[in-house]
Design a protein around this motif. Structure first.
Motif, PDB file in Angstrom:
ATOM      1  N   LYS A   1       0.788  -1.019  -0.122  1.00 41.98           N
ATOM      2  CA  LYS A   1       0.471   0.102   0.127  1.00 41.98           C
ATOM      3  C   LYS A   1       0.766   1.514   0.035  1.00 41.98           C
ATOM      4  CE  LYS A   1      -1.610  -2.050   4.026  1.00 41.98           C
ATOM      5  NZ  LYS A   1      -1.768  -3.306   3.467  1.00 41.98           N
ATOM      6  N   LEU A   2       1.920   1.237   0.455  1.00 42.92           N
ATOM      7  CA  LEU A   2       2.986   2.502   0.319  1.00 42.92           C
ATOM      8  C   LEU A   2       3.523   3.077  -1.043  1.00 42.92           C
ATOM      9  CD1 LEU A   2       5.805   1.642   3.554  1.00 42.92           C
ATOM     10  CD2 LEU A   2       3.329   3.464   3.252  1.00 42.92           C
TER      11      LEU A   2
ATOM     12  N   PRO B   1       9.977  10.309  -6.919  1.00 41.89           N
ATOM     13  CA  PRO B   1      10.048   8.522  -6.998  1.00 41.89           C
ATOM     14  C   PRO B   1      10.376   8.489  -5.967  1.00 41.89           C
ATOM     15  CG  PRO B   1      11.807   9.352  -8.433  1.00 41.89           C
ATOM     16  CD  PRO B   1      10.595  10.415  -8.493  1.00 41.89           C
ATOM     17  N   ARG B   2       9.282   7.840  -4.726  1.00 44.35           N
ATOM     18  CA  ARG B   2       9.082   6.563  -3.920  1.00 44.35           C
ATOM     19  C   ARG B   2      11.010   6.123  -3.787  1.00 44.35           C
ATOM     20  NH1 ARG B   2       6.354   5.974   0.861  1.00 44.35           N
ATOM     21  NH2 ARG B   2       7.526   4.524   2.350  1.00 44.35           N
ATOM     22  N   GLU B   3      11.216   6.888  -2.580  1.00 42.31           N
ATOM     23  CA  GLU B   3      13.123   5.663  -1.871  1.00 42.31           C
ATOM     24  C   GLU B   3      12.424   4.227  -1.964  1.00 42.31           C
ATOM     25  OE1 GLU B   3      17.291   5.202   0.225  1.00 42.31           O
ATOM     26  OE2 GLU B   3      15.150   7.674   0.381  1.00 42.31           O
ATOM     27  N   ILE B   4      12.807   3.277  -2.279  1.00 48.04           N
ATOM     28  CA  ILE B   4      13.090   1.540  -2.317  1.00 48.04           C
ATOM     29  C   ILE B   4      14.204   1.889  -0.923  1.00 48.04           C
ATOM     30  CG2 ILE B   4      13.466  -0.345  -3.588  1.00 48.04           C
ATOM     31  CD1 ILE B   4      12.857   0.607  -5.999  1.00 48.04           C
ATOM     32  N   PRO B   5      13.518   1.312  -0.391  1.00 52.40           N
ATOM     33  CA  PRO B   5      14.325   0.876   1.009  1.00 52.40           C
ATOM     34  C   PRO B   5      15.553  -0.450   0.319  1.00 52.40           C
ATOM     35  CG  PRO B   5      11.965   0.474   1.451  1.00 52.40           C
ATOM     36  CD  PRO B   5      11.235   0.848   0.052  1.00 52.40           C
TER      37      PRO B   5
ATOM     38  N   TYR C   1      18.179  -9.279   0.298  1.00 49.07           N
ATOM     39  CA  TYR C   1      19.523  -9.732  -0.657  1.00 49.07           C
ATOM     40  C   TYR C   1      18.443  -9.161  -1.670  1.00 49.07           C
ATOM     41  CZ  TYR C   1      19.218 -13.783   2.754  1.00 49.07           C
ATOM     42  OH  TYR C   1      19.201 -14.656   3.941  1.00 49.07           O
ATOM     43  N   PRO C   2      19.093  -9.386  -2.825  1.00 47.48           N
ATOM     44  CA  PRO C   2      19.410  -8.798  -4.170  1.00 47.48           C
ATOM     45  C   PRO C   2      17.945  -9.264  -4.535  1.00 47.48           C
ATOM     46  CG  PRO C   2      21.716  -9.330  -3.604  1.00 47.48           C
ATOM     47  CD  PRO C   2      20.948  -9.888  -2.543  1.00 47.48           C
TER      48      PRO C   2
ATOM     49  N   GLU D   1       7.835  -2.750  -1.279  1.00 47.41           N
ATOM     50  CA  GLU D   1       8.232  -1.166  -1.470  1.00 47.41           C
ATOM     51  C   GLU D   1       9.542  -0.915  -2.250  1.00 47.41           C
ATOM     52  OE1 GLU D   1       8.808   1.015   2.432  1.00 47.41           O
ATOM     53  OE2 GLU D   1       7.729  -0.017   2.988  1.00 47.41           O
ATOM     54  N   ASP D   2       9.051  -2.390  -3.104  1.00 45.51           N
ATOM     55  CA  ASP D   2       9.554  -2.382  -4.397  1.00 45.51           C
ATOM     56  C   ASP D   2       8.994  -2.493  -5.571  1.00 45.51           C
ATOM     57  OD1 ASP D   2      11.115  -2.740  -6.789  1.00 45.51           O
ATOM     58  OD2 ASP D   2      12.533  -4.845  -5.740  1.00 45.51           O
ATOM     59  N   TRP D   3       9.254  -0.686  -6.280  1.00 43.59           N
ATOM     60  CA  TRP D   3       8.110  -0.773  -7.515  1.00 43.59           C
ATOM     61  C   TRP D   3       8.912  -0.818  -8.351  1.00 43.59           C
ATOM     62  CZ3 TRP D   3      10.187   3.135 -10.076  1.00 43.59           C
ATOM     63  CH2 TRP D   3      10.427   4.297  -9.179  1.00 43.59           C
TER      64      TRP D   3
END
Length: 658
Positions: free
Chosen positions: A342-343, A504-508, A512-513, A578-580
């Motif tokens: 949802k984020l 764009p939102r920062e991806i945490p 692991y890759p 949170e990986d868009w």
């Protein structure tokens, strides 16, 4: 209106061209041919082949007997030419239901050093001679450890105790079945799977006739007396009786000495009927293994379907229900405490990197997947049997060109969706869809073709065929793809259910890759097809017939389902952390199965094709495997991307936002 009329003209032209390829170059034997006693039967020769080199050569590249009327090419269709088949006439002549023995064929010129060395080389490379009678390949039976094995063709010769022996006497057995007293009005089905519909008898139908339902050969190496055949003409009677024992070799080849060729033929009445005459070649072996493969795939699908069901019923539905039951003030407060998918609500539909390339590979994937499904479906229904050589390759090319319409449509509509309805650049996208995969395949195959040309192999594509392929590509495939792109440009683009944030939102940072998980996901689709892949590879590289297209169709359907489920699950896992940036990852999550197929191809080369000789043969194998792998990656990646796109669109269209 003009565009629709032009499209109709293109479709008609396409149908006319392929009608010529498929039916204009017609090979006898795909319908019951009635022979009366004494009618002439002509044996044809195909390219000599070897599983050691995978490079076919013309039959008459070796010092064999040539027909009196000269060597003449039989008309081959497009698929046969691409497969390296070169069917020519031969000096072998039979008379229907007339047994003949000790027939003298010819005495060759004394072997020159070049011919002597070439014969030794072809024997060392285990080349096989392929004969054809009434469209049936010659079959050879051997006993090994109590098992009856069959092979198509026979070896050029053998090496025994440092001496080379050639098979210079052939013992033929022709199986015939009495011709039913009917006239063929119409043939239903294709190849040899036919139903003969009786009609009014024609004149002369009371003459007894026969059909060829089997063609067997026993090669022998017999020491002939050259002096006895000095005055013999072709088809004359050899002065002494010839004893053919396939377990004894006695005709060594020597430089400067001629080779005498002879043959004999016997006709046997058989209970085999016309529609069943290919059963000897198409005996399905290992059916339990095929069913095990399907069962294995079903277990993987069930496992993944359970995960998808949990995601939809327990996670997504529960979250959506709770989210929608809150009033606006509570939603605003909850938004500050949100976590997971949802984020990324304001970034999930942000345009991916290289959006044009993504549209191109998806368009090509739709084209390749459609071609595979339609071709295998037609083959499973019996329309592309091995009795009609080359129709499988011809059909694949035909369907690939026709399916340029949906390929261009999907690519351009996806481009417009990513561009939020902007029409700019759609022609460029459609053009690149028409040229991307065919261009890669053309480049690889042209490189390999130079190797085949250098080796004087019949597997090399003739220059005239190159021109035909280019014309088919640019005069038919490209216009159809552009027409599909035009339809995609006219169709409404898919509206995103939510707005995309400007920043764009920062991806945490991930533990692991994420690409490691994407690459590992390909193991599940590979697990559904690796067993069937073995049979396909054996058919292509070991010279075996593949005819279990029903199993292959089921495996293909299961593969599509697994690819969709794998990509959907991984996309959900990515947006939950949170990986868009899910666009390309959803493509490669299922498309990575191609990596494992290529690794399997290398494994097959090392362990199953150990006898493959020379760097040229290995390069050919790896080059053809690379084309196959790229096609598989585009098709499976497209399935994964489209299923993930539908899932993400469905998921976020259910979220109510201010």
């Amino acid at each position: 209106m003009d565009l629709t009329r032009n499209f109709s003209i293109w479709v008609f032209f396409l149908f006319f061209v392929f009608q010529s390829f498929c039916y204009g170059f017609y090979l006898p034997g795909s319908y019951p041919h009635k022979y009366v006693v004494g009618d002439a039967l002509s044996v044809k020769v195909n390219s000599i082949t070897s599983i050691d080199t995978e490079m076919p050569f013309s039959y008459y590249s070796l010092p064999f007997c040539k027909p009196q009327e000269g060597v003449k090419d039989s008309a081959e269709n497009l698929g046969e030419l691409l497969m390296g088949d070169r069917i020519e006439n031969s000096p072998y002549r039979f008379k229907m239901y007339t047994n003949e023995s000790d027939i003298f064929l010819c005495k060759t010129d004394p072997l020159s050093k070049d011919n002597f060395d070439l014969l030794k080389k072809r024997i060392d490379e285990m080349y096989q001679v392929n004969l054809i009678l009434d469209n049936l390949p010659a079959i050879r039976y051997t006993n090994k450890d109590g098992y009856l094995l069959w092979w198509t063709g026979f070896p050029v010769g053998v090496k025994y105790q440092d001496a080379y022996y050639v098979f210079n006497h052939l013992k033929f057995k022709v199986l015939v079945h009495k011709y039913e007293e009917t006239n063929v009005a119409r043939v239903m089905g294709t190849g040899d799977a036919v139903d003969v519909i009786p009609t009014k008898a024609s004149e002369g139908s009371d003459v007894p006739g026969y059909m060829v339902v089997g063609f067997e050969v026993v090669p022998c190496s017999v020491m002939h007396n050259v002096d006895l055949v000095k005055d013999l003409k072709i088809y004359g009677k050899y002065p002494s009786q010839i004893k053919c024992d396939s377990n004894i070799v006695s005709m060594p080849i020597k430089e400067g000495q001629p080779i005498v060729f002879t043959y004999e033929v016997n006709f046997d009445m058989s209970d085999i009927k016309w529609p069943s005459r290919w059963d000897a070649y198409l005996k399905m072996e290992g059916s339990k293994v095929h069913w095990f493969s399907i069962l294995n795939s079903l277990m993987v699908i069930t496992f993944l379907a359970g995960i998808v069901l949990v995601i939809f019923l327990r996670t997504v539905r529960r979250d959506l229900t709770r989210y929608e039951e809150l009033d606006k003030e509570a939603q605003a407060q909850m938004n500050e405490e949100l976590s997971g998918w949802k984020l990324v609500v304001g970034d999930v539909f942000r345009a991916p990197s290289n959006p044009g390339l993504l549209c191109i590979v998806v368009g090509d994937g739709v084209q390749i997947l459609g071609m595979a499904v339609v071709t295998i479906l037609f083959a499973a229904l019996g329309f592309m049997s091995p009795a009609s050589r080359g129709t499988l390759i011809t059909g694949m090319l035909f369907f690939y060109m026709i399916l340029g319409v949906p390929g261009g449509y999907v690519a351009v509509r996806l481009w417009r969706t990513i561009s939020c309805g902007d029409l700019k650049g759609w022609i460029s996208v459609a053009w690149r869809v028409a040229c991307f995969f065919p261009g890669i395949a053309f480049l690889i195959l042209t490189t390999l073709n130079f190797l085949l040309w250098g080796s004087h192999s019949t597997g090399a594509i003739p220059f005239s065929l190159f021109v035909i392929l280019l014309l088919l590509w640019f005069c038919i495939s490209v216009p159809l793809t552009l027409f599909g792109g035009y339809l995609g440009a006219k169709a409404p683009h898919i509206e995103y259910p939510i707005r995309t944030n400007q920043i764009p939102r920062e991806i945490p940072a991930q533990k692991y890759p994420s690409w490691l998980l994407v690459l590992g996901a390909g193991t599940l689709p590979f697990g559904t097809l690796f067993i069937e892949l073995f049979f396909i590879m054996s058919s292509i590289w070991m010279g075996r017939f593949y005819y279990v297209f029903g199993f292959l169709l089921i495996v293909l359907i299961l593969l599509v389902v697994v690819c969709a489920e794998v990509s959907l699950v991984l996309t959900y896992m990515h947006i939950c952390v949170e990986d868009w940036k899910w666009w390309w990852k959803s493509f490669f999550a299922s498309g990575s199965v191609a990596i494992y197929i290529f690794l399997y191809s290398i494994n097959y080369l090392v362990f199953d094709l150990r006898s493959l000789s020379g760097p040229v043969s290995a390069t050919l194998y790896l080059g053809y495997s690379l084309v196959m792998v790229i096609a598989v990656m585009l098709a499976t990646g497209t399935v994964g991307f489209l299923s993930s796109f539908w899932f993400v669109h469905y998921l976020f269209s259910s979220v109510k936002l201010d």
